[in-house]
Design a protein around this motif. Structure first.
Motif, mmCIF file in Angstrom:
data_model
loop_
_atom_site.group_PDB
_atom_site.id
_atom_site.type_symbol
_atom_site.label_atom_id
_atom_site.label_comp_id
_atom_site.label_asym_id
_atom_site.label_seq_id
_atom_site.Cartn_x
_atom_site.Cartn_y
_atom_site.Cartn_z
ATOM 1 N N THR A 128 -11.919 40.309 184.451
ATOM 2 C CA THR A 128 -11.065 40.985 183.957
ATOM 3 C C THR A 128 -10.430 42.417 184.846
ATOM 4 O O THR A 128 -11.441 42.906 185.860
ATOM 5 N N VAL A 130 -9.913 46.487 184.650
ATOM 6 C CA VAL A 130 -9.526 47.291 184.054
ATOM 7 C C VAL A 130 -8.993 48.950 184.568
ATOM 8 O O VAL A 130 -9.491 48.662 185.646
ATOM 9 N N LYS A 142 -0.722 46.621 178.620
ATOM 10 C CA LYS A 142 -1.780 47.445 177.836
ATOM 11 C C LYS A 142 -2.902 47.108 178.096
ATOM 12 O O LYS A 142 -2.732 45.660 177.983
ATOM 13 N N GLY A 143 -3.903 47.981 178.435
ATOM 14 C CA GLY A 143 -5.351 47.017 178.362
ATOM 15 C C GLY A 143 -5.691 46.284 179.662
ATOM 16 O O GLY A 143 -4.891 46.436 180.198
#
Lengths: 613, 379
Positions: A128, A130, A142-143
């Motif tokens: 992931t 960020v 988003k996120g």
């Protein structure tokens, strides 16, 4: 090779520069996950222990495996072509940043998978990203963003740009989703890139190779962006050939250094410094030995198979001739002066192999030439203990003079092969490869004999390689014909000075020097505008430096000032029958060099007043 | 079924017969693109067209490629001028127009010829004014005639017109002359050739299996090594010319490349593909079949990238181009990798070694390939 890297380099941006074949790519690839994993796995193997230990010291490897995520990206492909692309409503810079970002992302995902030994495409979901920069790439998101999402984005972008690059028809605007600023590197800090929710590695290292293949504008964009980047535990290493540097960057290196978070490493300069403790020679011996072992010819001890000296029967005949000729010449020239009688008598008393005696006579000839040149009237015979004939420099000059006059092999021995490499690994491998082929053939033909390569054959290989290098300059090098005129002038001048009877700069001169003030004139564009001759000279010198045909040292100290010395590539020294040392150089004015670059070097009719080093 | 499984290929007298009949069948204009150079065959294609009935309706465009001031080709400026004078006289007497199209080969030390030359065919509308478009590749380097042929095909295909021009390729074969024309100063680094470049160089294919299909020819070892270094293949499938005029040609080539293929490349002898030296359409068929076969075999693992390189004759090169074009348009991951010379030199014939300036006579045989147009349209 790792000796030139320090632990701090994993946390700062490093610029690695060299001529072709300097070893940049090999160095960068060492930090890729696959290399680190293999090294960790084989840490118990004898051949790997040193390397493993060094990588542990650097912090690239930890107890349990790789500790730095090395993301390798080759900048050789395609980017420069973007400058030729015509896409309505966009420009080359935007295409470049978009494509580069996409490829950085793809390379990162690939590296992260290799780092954690992941093989399934589904594993991309375990990665992931960020942080805000992600939304700049993907738009309104988003996120955290998964690796799969970024893979699809990056893959799509790259396919679109590739289609545009390959298109024979005009490219429609709006087809590619573009962004102007380089964003990719900002995403790569361990805090931004997570694997199963944790930082992907302790340290992330982006390795950009072959940056010289970018256009000047693209390179500037990357370098400027990197220099302003501050992401914790993240660094960028840029590797490029000297080709990419401008004339003033070549003439005044190190200008981009001087900041805490940025270092410049010039490989050849590093190895020339290490040459004093034979560091480069040891590296080459190591490389040669490993390559020989990996070949299946049952040959070991490559360095020992390259003997020096005068061995074969032809050379022995020449040695007898040399002894007799030099002795006769010395006696004829200096025998009538009684002040030299003790020196001559001492020499007559020397016995031993003909070559050794010839060498003694030749060294004496140099000494006597120096004594006579001093012009002092002596009443007392010269005491042999007063003179410097035992001086190693004089003997080195004598060895060179004998070799040239009587065709003895000079460029032989592993140490000389290492010197001939001019601090460039590829140049060494060329010479070593030629030598190895002959050694392997000898082993095949006569398995019971030593396959050692005679000094004469080594010398012949060197001269052939030197001639080939010389002949290739016009085709390999921009303005190659003009560069060669300048190099020939330097070579002929060096040869002329070296072979002066009194060998004032023993063992010889292999380059020239310019004052730093003159260096600044060459690098200054205003000067270049005022004097086009300087601009042309600057370009020729810069080009020669880029291709390692000249080697620069900007910090040579003499006569209470610093000089920029420009030495010939050592293989070109072989072309001009010069020694392989760096000690001898002669200062030249810019006007002289401009003249040389047009007309070449002509020997003066009278001996000039040469400046002393 | 491949696009060129059925084809029209003529040569020599047969080509003359074809063109007489073809030109007699319409009154349209003919566009002929040639390269301006020292090759004595430079005007052979134009001569054939004029002999066969293109007088008064022929437009000749000469591609003038500037290799730069250091090119070895500049040694042959006299031959270039002689060829040009002959062509000017020919055009004038035949009532043909003769124009030049300048193509820079280098910009900022980058090769730009491939992208520049395609502008010689700017649009379909330009081609539509002609009944026949002939591209004579005799005096053109590969970096130029590959993209030029691809552009011609692309324009015609995209237009999809049933009344569009017929597109032909001329190749003047002279094996002895071809041997004497030597490429010099080979690029240190091989490159992928536009317009078949960016797709195979994609970063998302970095781990994809790479299959290299080199068409081998004599005296190309340097190019072979440099292209191999670029492609870094997982598998090499060499293509050899057989049958060939010299029945030992394939054997001789294998001997020449022995160490590169078997010692270094670990090529399996069963991988060799054989294609007729003088039939580019068979080369096309063999390459197309090979690429599709490997793509399908490797598909369960990953998309394979197939890179083709031409180290052989121009005739075989055209076959490779046709295969690459079709496969590329069909979405295959294919590309072309080459290591090109900086310039060329024409070595004198052995019997003329003492009089090197003597202009050699040609004994060339013109091959005419019809690659797009009426004969390929379905009724």
């Amino acid at each position: 090779m790792l000796d030139l890297m320090r632990q701090e380099y994993l946390a700062i941006h490093v610029h690695i520069q060299s001529a072709a074949g300097g070893g940049k790519t090999s160095l960068l690839r060492l930090f890729q996950p696959a290399s680190l994993r293999t090294l960790h796995r084989d840490r118990g193997v004898e051949d790997c222990k040193d390397l493993y230990s060094r990588m542990r010291e650097l912090g690239a490897l930890a107890e349990d495996g790789p500790d730095v995520l090395g993301i390798f990206l080759d900048c050789a492909e395609s980017y420069a072509t973007l400058a030729e692309l015509r896409v309505e409503d966009t420009d080359a810079a935007t295409l470049f940043t978009t494509l580069l970002d996409a490829r950085i992302i793809l390379a990162t995902l690939r590296a992260a998978q290799a780092f954690h030994d992941l093989t399934s495409p589904d594993d991309l979901d375990r990665l992931t990203f960020v942080g805000r920069p992600v939304s700049l790439l993907l738009g309104d998101v988003k996120g955290p963003v998964t690796g799969r999402q970024l893979f699809e984005w990056a893959g799509g972008v790259e396919r679109d740009v590739a289609d545009a690059m390959d298109s024979l028809l005009p490219v429609q605007p709006g087809r590619i989703k573009l962004h102007r600023d380089l964003i990719g590197p900002s995403l790569l800090g361990p805090a931004e890139l997570l694997f199963d929710g944790k930082p992907v590695a302790s340290q992330v290292l982006l390795l950009l190779d072959n940056v010289h293949h970018l256009t000047a504008a693209q390179r500037d964009l990357v370098v400027r962006h990197v220099m302003t980047l501050r992401v914790p535990s993240f660094a960028v290493w840029i590797a490029e050939r000297f080709d990419a540097l401008s004339t003033d960057e070549m003439l005044a290196p190190g200008a981009i250094e001087g900041r805490d978070y940025h270092r410049l490493v010039m490989l050849e300069s590093f190895w020339r410094e290490r040459g004093k403790d034979k560091g480069f020679e040891k590296l080459l011996a190591n490389i040669a030995e490993r390559r020989v072992q990996s070949a299946s010819d049952d040959i070991a001890g490559f360095a020992e198979l390259l003997p020096r000296g005068v061995q074969d029967s032809d050379s022995r005949v020449a040695a007898e001739d040399a002894r007799a000729t030099v002795r006769s010449r010395v006696l004829e020239t200096y025998g009538g002066d009684l002040t030299y009688t003790p020196l001559l008598a001492a020499r007559e008393a020397v016995t031993g192999p003909a070559y050794d005696v010839a060498l003694e006579w030749r060294a004496l000839e140099v000494v006597l030439a120096r004594l006579r040149a001093r012009g002092q009237q002596r009443l007392i015979p010269v005491d042999p203990r007063e003179v410097e004939e035992s001086d190693s420099q004089v003997r080195a000059a004598a060895e060179l003079f004998l070799a040239t006059e009587f065709d003895f092999p000079y460029y032989a021995g592993f140490d000389r092969m290492a010197d001939l490499a001019s601090s460039n690994i590829q140049q060494f491998l060329g010479l070593a490869g030629d030598a190895y082929e002959l050694i392997a053939a000898a082993k095949l033909l006569h398995p019971s004999r030593s396959p050692a390569l005679s000094p004469r054959r080594q010398h012949e290989i060197t001269v052939r390689a030197a001639t080939q290098l010389w002949n290739e300059i016009p085709r390999r090098v921009h303005k190659g014909d003009q560069v060669r005129v300048l190099l020939q002038a330097i070579g002929r001048f060096s040869n002329w000075v070296t072979y002066q009877p009194r060998a004032s700069y023993a063992p010889g001169v292999t380059g020239i020097a310019i004052s730093l003030a003159d260096r600044d004139k060459l690098a200054d564009r205003d000067s270049a505008i005022r004097d086009p001759g300087y601009a042309e000279l600057a370009e020729l010198i810069s080009t020669a430096l880029k291709h390692n045909l000249l080697e620069a040292d900007p910090y040579k100290r003499a006569k209470d000032q610093n000089w920029l010395t420009l030495h010939l590539n050592r293989l070109l020294c072989a072309y001009f029958d010069l020694p392989l040392t760096y000690g001898g150089w002669r200062e030249q004015r810019l006007s002289t060099l401009v003249h040389w670059s047009i007309k070449g070097f002509q020997k003066p009719r009278d001996d000039p007043q040469l400046l002393e080093a | 079924m491949g696009r060129w499984d059925n084809y029209v290929l003529t040569s020599g007298a047969e080509a003359e017969e074809f063109w007489r009949a073809h030109l007699a069948g319409h009154a349209g204009r003919v566009l002929c693109l040639i390269g301006k150079g020292f090759d004595p065959r430079m005007s052979d294609g134009v001569k054939l067209l004029i002999r066969c009935g293109a007088e008064r309706r022929l437009d000749v465009v000469a591609i003038v490629h500037d290799e730069g001031s250091g090119s070895p080709s500049l040694q042959h400026e006299d031959e270039v001028e002689s060829n040009w004078s002959e062509l000017e006289a020919l055009a004038e007497s035949a009532g043909a127009t003769l124009t030049s199209f300048d193509v820079p080969m280098w910009r900022d030390q980058r090769r730009v010829g491939a992208r520049s030359v395609v502008e010689a065919l700017p649009s379909y509308e330009y081609l539509a004014g002609y009944a026949d478009v002939v591209i004579d590749i005799g005096a053109l380097p590969r970096t130029l005639y590959f993209p030029l042929l691809a552009k011609a095909l692309k324009l015609v295909d995209e237009a999809g017109r049933s009344d569009g021009p017929d597109v032909h390729v001329f190749v003047a074969e002279d094996a002895e002359l071809d041997r004497r024309i030597r490429g010099l100063n080979i690029d240190e680094r091989a490159e992928y050739l536009f317009p078949f470049a960016a797709r195979v160089a994609r970063e998302d294919l970095a781990d994809a299996p790479r299959v290299w299909v080199p068409l081998l020819g004599k005296d190309r070892r340097v190019q072979f090594e440099r292209i191999r270094d670029l492609v870094n293949p997982d598998e090499t499938v060499p293509v050899l010319p057989s049958p060939a005029r010299n029945p030992r040609q394939a054997d001789d080539i294998v001997l020449e490349y022995r160490d590169l293929l078997f010692d270094q490349g670990k090529v399996d002898p069963s991988s060799f593909v054989f294609a007729a030296e003088r039939n580019p359409f068979e080369v096309y068929r063999q390459i197309r079949h090979t690429v599709i076969q490997y793509s399908e075999a490797l598909k369960p693992i990953a998309d394979a990238a197939v890179i083709i390189s031409v180290l052989s004759s121009k005739l075989m090169a055209v076959g490779a181009l046709l295969a690459t074009y079709e496969l590329f348009e069909d979405g295959h991951i294919v590309g072309i990798a080459q290591a090109e010379p900086y310039g060329y030199r024409l070595a004198p014939r052995i019997e003329d070694a003492d009089t090197a300036s003597h202009q050699p006579e040609t004994a060339s045989l013109i091959f005419s390939l019809w690659i797009a147009g009426a004969c390929y349209r379905s009724d």
